[in-house]
Design a protein around this motif. Structure first.
Motif, PDB file in Angstrom:
ATOM      1  N   ASN A  69       6.233  25.283   2.680  1.00 48.97           N
ATOM      2  CA  ASN A  69       6.747  24.635   3.891  1.00 48.97           C
ATOM      3  C   ASN A  69       7.981  23.810   3.553  1.00 48.97           C
ATOM      4  O   ASN A  69       7.865  22.635   3.169  1.00 48.97           O
ATOM      5  N   PRO A  70       9.176  24.389   3.701  1.00 51.52           N
ATOM      6  CA  PRO A  70      10.405  23.711   3.283  1.00 51.52           C
ATOM      7  C   PRO A  70      10.738  22.445   4.059  1.00 51.52           C
ATOM      8  O   PRO A  70      11.575  21.654   3.608  1.00 51.52           O
ATOM      9  N   ASP A  71      10.081  22.224   5.201  1.00 47.39           N
ATOM     10  CA  ASP A  71      10.354  20.992   5.947  1.00 47.39           C
ATOM     11  C   ASP A  71       9.522  19.818   5.445  1.00 47.39           C
ATOM     12  O   ASP A  71       9.588  18.716   5.997  1.00 47.39           O
ATOM     13  N   VAL A  72       8.742  20.047   4.383  1.00 46.50           N
ATOM     14  CA  VAL A  72       7.919  18.972   3.808  1.00 46.50           C
ATOM     15  C   VAL A  72       8.584  18.433   2.553  1.00 46.50           C
ATOM     16  O   VAL A  72       8.955  19.192   1.649  1.00 46.50           O
ATOM     17  N   GLU A  73       8.723  17.132   2.496  1.00 44.14           N
ATOM     18  CA  GLU A  73       9.267  16.460   1.310  1.00 44.14           C
ATOM     19  C   GLU A  73       8.131  15.701   0.625  1.00 44.14           C
ATOM     20  O   GLU A  73       7.553  14.778   1.197  1.00 44.14           O
ATOM     21  N   LEU A  74       7.800  16.122  -0.591  1.00 42.59           N
ATOM     22  CA  LEU A  74       6.778  15.427  -1.365  1.00 42.59           C
ATOM     23  C   LEU A  74       7.414  14.214  -2.023  1.00 42.59           C
ATOM     24  O   LEU A  74       8.193  14.334  -2.972  1.00 42.59           O
ATOM     25  N   LEU A  75       7.112  13.030  -1.511  1.00 39.39           N
ATOM     26  CA  LEU A  75       7.711  11.791  -2.020  1.00 39.39           C
ATOM     27  C   LEU A  75       7.244  11.495  -3.433  1.00 39.39           C
ATOM     28  O   LEU A  75       8.045  11.234  -4.336  1.00 39.39           O
ATOM     29  N   HIS A  76       5.930  11.506  -3.616  1.00 38.37           N
ATOM     30  CA  HIS A  76       5.329  11.214  -4.917  1.00 38.37           C
ATOM     31  C   HIS A  76       3.965  11.908  -4.988  1.00 38.37           C
ATOM     32  O   HIS A  76       3.317  12.109  -3.963  1.00 38.37           O
ATOM     33  N   ALA A  77       3.534  12.213  -6.202  1.00 34.79           N
ATOM     34  CA  ALA A  77       2.149  12.591  -6.478  1.00 34.79           C
ATOM     35  C   ALA A  77       1.655  11.589  -7.517  1.00 34.79           C
ATOM     36  O   ALA A  77       1.988  11.686  -8.699  1.00 34.79           O
ATOM     37  N   ILE A  78       0.907  10.599  -7.056  1.00 34.53           N
ATOM     38  CA  ILE A  78       0.572   9.440  -7.881  1.00 34.53           C
ATOM     39  C   ILE A  78      -0.912   9.462  -8.264  1.00 34.53           C
ATOM     40  O   ILE A  78      -1.788   9.442  -7.391  1.00 34.53           O
ATOM     41  N   PRO A  79      -1.255   9.483  -9.563  1.00 30.87           N
ATOM     42  CA  PRO A  79      -2.653   9.377  -9.975  1.00 30.87           C
ATOM     43  C   PRO A  79      -3.187   7.968  -9.690  1.00 30.87           C
ATOM     44  O   PRO A  79      -2.500   6.977  -9.966  1.00 30.87           O
ATOM     45  N   VAL A  80      -4.397   7.892  -9.130  1.00 27.47           N
ATOM     46  CA  VAL A  80      -4.986   6.582  -8.811  1.00 27.47           C
ATOM     47  C   VAL A  80      -6.358   6.401  -9.461  1.00 27.47           C
ATOM     48  O   VAL A  80      -7.149   5.547  -9.057  1.00 27.47           O
ATOM     49  N   ASP A  81      -6.642   7.240 -10.469  1.00 33.14           N
ATOM     50  CA  ASP A  81      -7.863   7.083 -11.273  1.00 33.14           C
ATOM     51  C   ASP A  81      -9.126   7.156 -10.415  1.00 33.14           C
ATOM     52  O   ASP A  81     -10.100   6.455 -10.689  1.00 33.14           O
ATOM     53  N   TRP A  82      -9.090   7.970  -9.344  1.00 30.90           N
ATOM     54  CA  TRP A  82     -10.244   8.179  -8.467  1.00 30.90           C
ATOM     55  C   TRP A  82     -10.741   6.870  -7.849  1.00 30.90           C
ATOM     56  O   TRP A  82     -11.907   6.751  -7.481  1.00 30.90           O
ATOM     57  N   ASN A  83      -9.883   5.886  -7.717  1.00 28.87           N
ATOM     58  CA  ASN A  83     -10.305   4.540  -7.354  1.00 28.87           C
ATOM     59  C   ASN A  83      -9.681   4.115  -6.027  1.00 28.87           C
ATOM     60  O   ASN A  83      -8.463   4.162  -5.852  1.00 28.87           O
ATOM     61  N   GLU A  84     -10.511   3.658  -5.103  1.00 26.74           N
ATOM     62  CA  GLU A  84     -10.044   3.266  -3.772  1.00 26.74           C
ATOM     63  C   GLU A  84      -9.107   2.074  -3.816  1.00 26.74           C
ATOM     64  O   GLU A  84      -8.093   2.039  -3.103  1.00 26.74           O
ATOM     65  N   GLU A  85      -9.410   1.103  -4.642  1.00 25.61           N
ATOM     66  CA  GLU A  85      -8.563  -0.083  -4.723  1.00 25.61           C
ATOM     67  C   GLU A  85      -7.214   0.221  -5.367  1.00 25.61           C
ATOM     68  O   GLU A  85      -6.184  -0.337  -4.977  1.00 25.61           O
ATOM     69  N   VAL A  86      -7.226   1.105  -6.358  1.00 25.21           N
ATOM     70  CA  VAL A  86      -5.959   1.517  -6.965  1.00 25.21           C
ATOM     71  C   VAL A  86      -5.120   2.286  -5.944  1.00 25.21           C
ATOM     72  O   VAL A  86      -3.901   2.105  -5.851  1.00 25.21           O
ATOM     73  N   ALA A  87      -5.790   3.126  -5.139  1.00 27.77           N
ATOM     74  CA  ALA A  87      -5.081   3.861  -4.077  1.00 27.77           C
ATOM     75  C   ALA A  87      -4.444   2.899  -3.079  1.00 27.77           C
ATOM     76  O   ALA A  87      -3.312   3.109  -2.629  1.00 27.77           O
ATOM     77  N   PHE A  88      -5.173   1.853  -2.737  1.00 27.14           N
ATOM     78  CA  PHE A  88      -4.639   0.827  -1.831  1.00 27.14           C
ATOM     79  C   PHE A  88      -3.378   0.185  -2.414  1.00 27.14           C
ATOM     80  O   PHE A  88      -2.335   0.080  -1.741  1.00 27.14           O
ATOM     81  N   ALA A  89      -3.443  -0.218  -3.671  1.00 26.40           N
ATOM     82  CA  ALA A  89      -2.319  -0.911  -4.308  1.00 26.40           C
ATOM     83  C   ALA A  89      -1.103  -0.001  -4.436  1.00 26.40           C
ATOM     84  O   ALA A  89       0.036  -0.418  -4.151  1.00 26.40           O
ATOM     85  N   ARG A  90      -1.336   1.251  -4.850  1.00 20.54           N
ATOM     86  CA  ARG A  90      -0.208   2.172  -5.033  1.00 20.54           C
ATOM     87  C   ARG A  90       0.436   2.518  -3.691  1.00 20.54           C
ATOM     88  O   ARG A  90       1.663   2.621  -3.577  1.00 20.54           O
ATOM     89  N   THR A  91      -0.384   2.712  -2.663  1.00 18.75           N
ATOM     90  CA  THR A  91       0.147   3.040  -1.337  1.00 18.75           C
ATOM     91  C   THR A  91       0.929   1.859  -0.761  1.00 18.75           C
ATOM     92  O   THR A  91       2.001   2.038  -0.161  1.00 18.75           O
ATOM     93  N   LYS A  92       0.391   0.673  -0.946  1.00 20.27           N
ATOM     94  CA  LYS A  92       1.070  -0.530  -0.463  1.00 20.27           C
ATOM     95  C   LYS A  92       2.467  -0.637  -1.069  1.00 20.27           C
ATOM     96  O   LYS A  92       3.444  -0.973  -0.375  1.00 20.27           O
ATOM     97  N   ASP A  93       2.578  -0.309  -2.348  1.00 23.30           N
ATOM     98  CA  ASP A  93       3.862  -0.376  -3.038  1.00 23.30           C
ATOM     99  C   ASP A  93       4.838   0.668  -2.474  1.00 23.30           C
ATOM    100  O   ASP A  93       6.022   0.366  -2.245  1.00 23.30           O
TER     101      ASP A  93
END
Length: 369
Positions: A193-217
């Protein structure tokens, strides 16, 4: 009087023998009693109770090298089970099999199996892999692909004139096979799908709180239209960051996850998530089904069984059905014997979502009689 006592003791002995388990299994759980791994343990326990199997669950609580420590302690205790269920989380399988070398217990790999590289290295070191009699894993790549498509198609329908769909992917880690396959599926959807831009693929160690922090950033720096989470918990961590930013889930930012968690089902019903792919929590039950079939097999010799099962998406179109039959999380109502080849005489396994729903529906009907 003495004769009566002897008779009573004999009755107790025979009753205990009649209730004795057919065989014993130990599951080295990389997680604990909560979250995804807790649900895996609960489906496994329900199946073991159904199929007369003595199940021991040992939790590593996601500690570094926790599975190795737990397995060492179990080996030191002695009186080993007939089977160990292991997980190749963080590619620890080679170390676990080293510890088991020389024991008589068989091994089944759950969810994350041995990689080709690991098998080659273990064989080169003389580790007997014949003890690995089976593996059970879902089709993670297709799940990751369908999750990404659900976000892309939903976003296109909402904003027809939008030139780019800005996608953030939150992955599990950089080494666990299931997570890598999900990410591969997501990357495939992006490439198609060329209209999709993948900004980042960020590992979050399967952790909800890490996902929160990385997304917030990320949200503090740029606009995000959709967030792909490798699990439901990861998606909810990202959702929390979006809400704190003043964004509305399901409108300003779309979310997709995986695991069939109840809170994800409820979020889908509220149109706050596009999808929760899943069925992987039932891999715990399917592992027990495979081991029963292996233990009671009629053919001689060891046959390695590598089972791949498809996962299924829960979407706004079918979420009510899943909530009705699976939302209570009561896996004991399911007759897991109907999935065993040695009980049904079937030549293949049916671990589909439709089969699970039928089994849950039958359990509900039986309880209401």
């Amino acid at each position: 009087m003495i004769a009566r006592c002897i008779l009573f003791v004999m009755i107790l002995v025979f009753a205990g023998a009649a209730q004795a388990a057919d065989f014993r299994v130990s599951f080295i759980n990389p997680g604990g009693n909560d979250g995804f791994w807790g649900e895996v343990s609960r489906t496994m326990t329900a199946a073991a109770d159904d199929l007369n199997i003595d199940l021991e669950i040992l939790n590593a609580d996601r500690q570094p090298y926790g599975m190795e420590m737990v397995l060492k302690q179990r080996l030191e205790k002695g009186d080993l089970p007939d089977y160990f269920i292991l997980v190749n989380e963080y590619q620890s399988a080679a170390r676990l099999l080293h510890l088991l070398d020389g024991t008589s217990s068989k091994v089944l790999f759950l969810l994350n199996t041995l990689t080709r590289t690991q098998r080659s290295l273990l064989e080169a070191r003389g580790i007997d892999l014949r003890r690995v009699i089976a593996s059970i894993a879902p089709d993670n790549e297709n799940a990751g692909y369908e999750m990404a498509l659900s976000l892309i198609e939903k976003r296109r329908g909402m904003r027809a004139g939008e030139k780019k769909i800005r996608l953030l992917a939150l992955t599990g880690d950089t080494s666990t096979p299931s997570g890598l396959l999900r990410e591969t599926g997501m990357q495939r959807a992006v490439a198609e799908n060329p209209d999709v831009e993948l900004l980042h693929a960020i590992p979050v160690d399967w952790n909800e709180e890490v996902a929160f922090a990385r997304t917030k950033d990320v949200l503090a720096r740029t606009q995000v239209d959709a967030i792909w989470g490798a699990t439901d918990a990861i998606a909810f961590g990202a959702r929390k960051a979006a809400v704190e930013r003043g964004l509305t889930a399901g409108e300003d930012v779309l979310f997709a996850g995986l695991n069939w968690s109840k809170r994800a089902m409820e979020a889908i019903a509220r149109r706050e998530m596009t999808m929760s792919h899943g069925g992987d929590v039932f891999a715990g039950a399917w592992a027990i089904v495979l081991l029963r079939d292996h233990f009671f097999r009629t053919s001689k010799g060891e046959v390695y069984v590598d089972v791949r099962f498809k996962m299924s998406p829960i979407t706004p179109a079918n979420v009510d059905d899943y909530l009705e039959h699976l939302g209570d999380g009561n896996w004991r109502k399911i007759d897991f014997g109907r999935f065993c080849k040695t009980r049904t005489g079937r030549s293949n396994y049916d671990f589909s979502a439709a089969a699970i729903l039928r089994a849950a529906d039958a359990g509900d009907a039986k309880r209401s009689q």
